[in-house]
Enzyme design. Structure first.
Site, PDB file in Angstrom:
ATOM      1  N   TYR A  23      41.244 -65.896  22.724  1.00  0.00           N
ATOM      2  CA  TYR A  23      41.510 -65.273  21.415  1.00  0.00           C
ATOM      3  C   TYR A  23      40.338 -65.401  20.442  1.00  0.00           C
ATOM      4  CZ  TYR A  23      43.859 -69.722  19.735  1.00  0.00           C
ATOM      5  OH  TYR A  23      44.206 -70.982  19.375  1.00  0.00           O
ATOM      6  N   GLU A  24      40.453 -64.703  19.334  1.00  0.00           N
ATOM      7  CA  GLU A  24      39.334 -64.581  18.365  1.00  0.00           C
ATOM      8  C   GLU A  24      38.088 -64.005  19.032  1.00  0.00           C
ATOM      9  OE1 GLU A  24      39.830 -64.802  15.343  1.00  0.00           O
ATOM     10  OE2 GLU A  24      41.756 -65.787  15.459  1.00  0.00           O
TER      11      GLU A  24
END
Lengths: 593, 593
Positions: free
Chosen positions: A434-435
């Site tokens: 994620y990110e």
């Protein structure tokens, strides 16, 4: 059940012996004397190990449940969250005018590591709120700040980031969520967002969603994306809570880990939203959150490595199995502890040298952020912008690998959920994704950050390494050979890779992009090598100065030597891969895979 | 849901183009013509992809349940197991006199890979049975063979291996399970065993446990351990099932993966057991099973990498995200498929080159086993004994890493259980642990196998590499540069590491043991390098011979070049770590970690 003990002493070493924060010329740093930071870190250490960590396995086992649109967090989360709020921890590095304590980011980061090590899923509720509040702080109007920030800084309201849709994650230009302008200046937001961490739960009075969407008639692609504030419950002009907004959780995902955090499908059905920042400049506003979030995610990677290492170490000391080949170490017992075996030590030293090196790297990065925010230091801003994808990508990849090594120390018991070692691996796995998945970090690094401002920041980084070597060489032959020489070699490898990209990337960008992942990793190694050289130097200085805790500083030197001898040489392998170019990577037709 | 397609064509390539099995002088191999093996592989491919694979996710989701001493397997397992038995697959490489088909192990291995890729947890029920039957075959009396083997070869009865106890895994000398001799020549077995795969379930009429225990008055440590046959249900003289034996499942473990296989705590409470092989020679008998099992576990590692890769590849072709920087590849669509991106290709090529190289390695290892068993080839036996820890340790570590890479291709979706990519990582994780954790494999390799028979086998391995290079050099400049040179370099690195151990391990064994894990990995890379050189050569020969499927053979060459350029150079890093010696690994006192 796994234990967690906050590495307060090691943090103090980095803050004061290595980074010498109180001597840095950054507003607010003058308060960061050793006693002061020790008090904060010890208090946070107590809370995280006694209140937050014991809920980690419960969160994993129970997970979050969705019933009639209501998401329930695991047993104990609500009470613990109340205690965290009571202590004012969520607002530690937030402005005083909104109820925060205005501490530098470097302190927020150290405390954040403890929270994340203790319970990553639990900590995400405040982490996401922090990111959303930062975006409002940076891009909101005064009215928006006054409306949302006090409640978000206290975590009475929490926040979320809504980017991903079912058909698009990295490529947000494909986004379909729409924002229709209303006469009162607000917008009606319609669409579906997925993978929304802390999207719905039972620990806050309101949830402030930051949502990317396209305003009717906006330009195609990423240039038509705007950012909106969409509260779960509308806020009246007097600040009281009003009507329920047209946003609802559609589902919570069954994930590999971080079960204690609710990962939601969010449905916006003409929900009222308010433009945050400028029209069509949503990506820029979102990046404020994302850069901070990426540092936070890198920290998650190391935080899980630290927590897993602590438990692997306990196990290696307790578990009796086999004998030391050079002579029994526990002659009265039926066998020696695992820790006598060289291959177990190799694994523990990998973990220890990574966790401590990564901690120093992240704290150093945080001081750069502070210098950028508090002292308008453009060079620091450029440098931390360059290092952000390295912190995110390298530390989460390596952090994950370290949790696997920690799990391996347990043998078969590591595979049994009851022992908790599996959870560290499953939780930390998400940090690589994620990110911005780590491949995207590598692309950001090589495709964007390297050449930013004419390559000024990467040159500054090399200068920094070179200066450190120059200033410290020739004083101690062992230090030169064990620390400075390996660092010089690794740094040269990194420069050679950059040179290869410059010479070959112009005629075929795939020559650079095929090596981007290796470049990110070799950059990470050089950063940790630099940190270990700085820590080694600081340890020598302390020993020469007659520091009382000789064992602590000697251990630092040993651990640094290990990293230099066993980990840093990875740069040569990465370089050889990079220099092999794009040809073997790109040779196959898609149909022939 | 993930799909699985058996790589029949690739297996045929390895069997016939590379290993030329039908031409090998091993009894039984004369039947292995291409048409014959194709028929078997295609039939197995259908069964595994249509019947076995669809149960993989169900097995993960439902797991096994224990109620009133009865373990229920997941929905559909029983029916599928019946179909597998019906087809005679469990006895494929078992002797005809016990109902098997007497195929060479190399065929059993190829088919085994398909089963394991399709559903690792399901396949373990027959895998464990195969191992237990092999031990009875090698060490049992005629009466024992007649009593147990026909039912085990058919899988009407399944088998288990009982080694681990709560306080001892690797160090079996600490074992507490007792065997008291009875007047009728049997023994009463009492103790607790843990981590018993397929220990109890509902798919067989009987379960034959092979149990390590110490006979009353036996010598201390590992030299006092004997192996026993302990049937769940006692077998009458006429072969019918008699009374329930005093063995019961105490619990089933909550594990990280392989949920479809019941991992049991087994309690032996004066259960009737029969000595298998000689008194106090239990470890030797167990090793018959373990060597076979270790090859099987290495195969599991690659099998999960293969299955995960197939799905990552599908996703990379389907998912539209971003644009090829060198020009749009899907101009009519909203974006290009993931597979255009160099970093995605890097990941896919890592996976592909590993899976195909590992497949060739395992099949080659299987021909060595066949030569040893069927042709009493002592050199082959020595070589495969040397390679066994490499196959187990290297292929499971790397196989696991590849499942992580495959999962990463999916971005956020990879983390959601529904997509099935998490399962490949969670299932394959156990392969690094069981049948001797990989650190123990490295110890076996460096501490025992290297010096076995005066180092004869490792010398034979180096000769084999050298001979291949010599016989194939100078015919094609590209092949020399792209395949033979890298192989030579890597092989030299491996030799240098062996030399380092010889020169420094005598004065301090930790100098060898601190490098054992790196040695295992570099050995694995050289083996895969050798396999890729052999495959590259075979592909060239096929192309020169006018083979019709040009794309297949060219793809082989491309994939081999990738491995040689991007993976094989890892040997240099491993060598540099090894040559850094034990000092940094062993420097810390246990208390200072």
């Amino acid at each position: 059940m796994p234990r967690y003990t906050a590495p307060t002493k090691d943090m103090q070493f980095v803050l004061h012996d290595v980074l010498k924060v109180a001597e840095q010329n950054i507003p607010g740093y003058e308060d960061l004397e050793a006693d002061f930071t020790a008090a904060i870190l010890e208090e946070a250490g107590r809370l995280t190990s006694e209140v937050v960590a014991p809920l980690n396995r419960i969160g994993d086992t129970e997970g979050c449940t969705l019933e009639n649109g209501i998401v329930r967090t695991p047993t104990g989360f609500k009470d613990a969250f109340a205690k965290v709020k009571e202590g004012g921890w969520p607002g530690l590095d937030m402005p005083e005018e909104y109820g925060g304590q205005n501490m530098p980011i470097v302190i927020g980061t150290a405390v954040g590591e403890m929270f994340s090590s203790a319970n990553m899923a639990f900590t995400m509720y405040q982490g996401l709120t922090h990111g959303a509040a930062s975006a409002i702080l940076a891009h909101g109007s005064d009215a928006q700040k006054d409306t949302y920030l006090p409640n978000m800084v206290s975590c009475d309201w929490t926040g979320t980031m809504n980017l991903t849709e079912p058909h698009c994650g990295t490529d947000l230009g494909l986004m379909r969520t729409k924002a229709e302008p209303q006469e009162d200046g607000s917008y009606k937001i319609t669409g579906q967002k997925i993978f929304i961490s802390a999207g719905e739960h039972d620990m806050a009075d309101n949830i402030i969603h930051l949502v990317l969407a396209k305003i009717t008639g906006a330009p195609d692609g990423i240039k038509g994306v705007s950012l909106f504030i969409v509260p779960k419950i509308c806020v009246n002009d007097d600040g009281s809570l009003g009507a329920r907004n047209a946003v609802a959780v559609g589902n919570i995902e069954e994930k590999m880990g971080i079960h204690g955090n609710s990962t939601c499908v969010m449905n916006y059905d003409g929900a009222t939203g308010y433009l945050l920042g400028e029209e069509h400049k949503g990506m820029r506003a979102m990046f404020t959150m994302m850069n901070e979030a990426r540092l936070g995610v890198g920290m998650q990677g190391m935080s899980q490595a630290e927590a897993a290492y602590q438990n692997a170490l306990d196990y290696a000391k307790d578990r009796l199995q086999g004998r030391d080949v050079t002579g029994e170490k526990n002659p009265d017992g039926p066998a020696d502890p695992l820790i006598v075996h060289p291959d177990i030590r190799r694994s523990l030293m990998d973990q220890k040298s990574f966790a401590e090196g990564a901690r120093a790297f992240i704290l150093w990065g945080s001081t750069l952020l502070d210098a950028s925010h508090r002292a308008d230091d453009a060079a620091a801003e450029g440098l931390v912008s360059l290092l952000t994808p390295v912190i995110k990508g390298f530390l989460t990849d390596q952090g994950y690998d370290m949790t696997i090594k920690a799990q391996q120390v347990y043998g078969g018991h590591g595979y049994i959920e009851e022992w908790g070692m599996s959870q560290f691996t499953r939780d930390s796995r998400i940090a690589m994704i994620y990110e911005g998945a780590n491949g995207v970090q590598a692309l950001d690094l090589v495709g964007r950050k390297l050449a930013q401002d004419g390559g000024k920041h990467v040159m500054a980084f090399f200068d920094l390494v070179k200066t450190f070597i120059k200033e410290n060489a020739g004083q101690d032959a062992d230090f030169d050979a064990q620390f400075l020489e390996p660092l010089k070699t690794a740094s040269k490898d990194l420069q050679a890779a950059g040179m290869y990209f410059m010479q070959n990337g112009m005629k075929n960008p795939n020559n650079a992009l095929s090596g981007s992942y290796d470049f990110m990793h070799m950059f990470g190694h050089v950063c940790l090598g630099l940190m270990w050289a700085r820590m080694g130097k600081a340890a020598m200085v302390a020993l020469e100065g007659g520091a009382s805790d000789v064992a602590f500083y000697e251990t630092k030197l040993h651990t640094g030597r290990y990293y230099m001898a066993r980990q840093l040489p990875a740069t040569a392998l990465h370089l050889s891969r990079i220099q092999s170019g794009a040809e073997t990577v790109m040779a196959l037709e898609a149909a022939h895979f």
